[in-house]
Design an enzyme around this catalytic site. Structure first.
Site, PDB file in Angstrom:
ATOM      1  N   CYS A   1       0.948  -1.316   0.013  1.00 40.28           N
ATOM      2  CA  CYS A   1       0.105  -0.013   0.074  1.00 40.28           C
ATOM      3  C   CYS A   1       0.842   1.180  -0.085  1.00 40.28           C
ATOM      4  O   CYS A   1       1.531   1.524  -1.058  1.00 40.28           O
ATOM      5  CB  CYS A   1      -0.835  -0.127   1.093  1.00 40.28           C
ATOM      6  SG  CYS A   1      -2.517   1.158   1.060  1.00 40.28           S
TER       7      CYS A   1
ATOM      8  N   HIS B   1      -3.174  -4.975   1.997  1.00 35.44           N
ATOM      9  CA  HIS B   1      -2.637  -5.422   3.012  1.00 35.44           C
ATOM     10  C   HIS B   1      -2.489  -6.672   3.456  1.00 35.44           C
ATOM     11  O   HIS B   1      -3.649  -7.279   3.925  1.00 35.44           O
ATOM     12  CB  HIS B   1      -3.151  -4.593   4.405  1.00 35.44           C
ATOM     13  CG  HIS B   1      -3.119  -2.949   4.250  1.00 35.44           C
ATOM     14  ND1 HIS B   1      -2.168  -2.398   4.902  1.00 35.44           N
ATOM     15  CD2 HIS B   1      -3.821  -2.160   3.322  1.00 35.44           C
ATOM     16  CE1 HIS B   1      -2.255  -1.121   4.676  1.00 35.44           C
ATOM     17  NE2 HIS B   1      -3.289  -0.888   3.641  1.00 35.44           N
TER      18      HIS B   1
ATOM     19  N   GLU C   1      -0.776  -8.204   5.592  1.00 32.64           N
ATOM     20  CA  GLU C   1      -0.489  -8.494   6.996  1.00 32.64           C
ATOM     21  C   GLU C   1      -2.067  -8.610   7.785  1.00 32.64           C
ATOM     22  O   GLU C   1      -1.993  -8.838   8.822  1.00 32.64           O
ATOM     23  CB  GLU C   1       0.290  -7.473   7.501  1.00 32.64           C
ATOM     24  CG  GLU C   1      -0.360  -5.892   7.713  1.00 32.64           C
ATOM     25  CD  GLU C   1      -0.532  -5.143   6.505  1.00 32.64           C
ATOM     26  OE1 GLU C   1      -0.808  -4.228   6.635  1.00 32.64           O
ATOM     27  OE2 GLU C   1       0.022  -5.700   5.209  1.00 32.64           O
TER      28      GLU C   1
END
Length: 205
Positions: free
Chosen positions: A81, A174, A176
């Protein structure tokens, strides 16, 4: 390679989640907040967050130049991002004083999908995975030019969302925040693993 040492830029953004994912995969994940912490890394993560704030903090903490030099020398990087914005050559709709590291030969547009309320999730078909990945898009950027220079791993509505360029894996989403570690595992195996067998080139000064 055993227990690679991966730095995670920890000035702002979702760095804790990256650290947790990397540690689950057996890597030594090191928060990076000073130039000295870049030395000796096997890879680095540039997390999502606010790209303009991260740019200012990179300069304030004197990380901009050593990080850029290390990336030019071949340090593997996972950019997610806002991290992609930091690495792009051109930022469209950026602030007048916004700077980038200029590592990726692309132009990106910030918040191209809209602001926080327009955030969304999508099952991504990535060419290095055998099942869809839960992509989380929050104020995500879009790559508007330079795509032809990249190895594209996945698209959403015709827009590239996962790309490789040399030592960099660039994602506009994202991973994560997904609870799925397969993208981090791919980064460790392909980018970090490959770099471990290749001598670093010296950055041109």
């Amino acid at each position: 390679m055993s227990r690679p040492r991966i730095g995670v830029l920890a000035l702002q953004g979702a760095f804790r989640e990256h650290i947790a994912a990397l540690e689950r995969l057996g890597a030594d994940a090191i928060p990076v907040r000073s130039p000295e912490e870049i030395a000796g890394l096997d890879g680095v993560v540039l997390p999502g967050g606010e790209s303009t704030t991260m740019d200012k903090l990179l300069r304030r903490f004197q990380l901009q130049v050593p990080l850029r030099d290390s990336l030019r020398e071949g340090l593997p990087a996972l950019a997610t991002c806002a991290g992609v914005i930091l690495l792009a050559e051109e930022v469209r709709d950026g602030l007048p004083d916004q700077e980038t590291l200029g590592i990726l030969p692309i132009a990106v547009r910030r918040n191209a999908y809209g602001r926080q309320p327009e955030s969304f999730e999508d099952g991504l078909e990535l060419d290095f995975l055998d099942a869809p990945f839960p992509g989380v898009f929050i104020r995500a950027p879009v790559v508007e030019s330079g795509v032809e220079t990249m190895e594209v791993h996945g698209v959403v509505d015709g827009r590239p969302v996962a790309m490789s360029h040399g030592n960099v894996l660039a994602l506009t989403f994202h991973p994560e925040l997904s609870g799925d570690d397969r993208v981090h595992e791919f980064f460790l195996e392909r980018h970090v693993g490959a770099a471990a067998a290749t001598p670093r080139r010296q950055a041109s000064r």
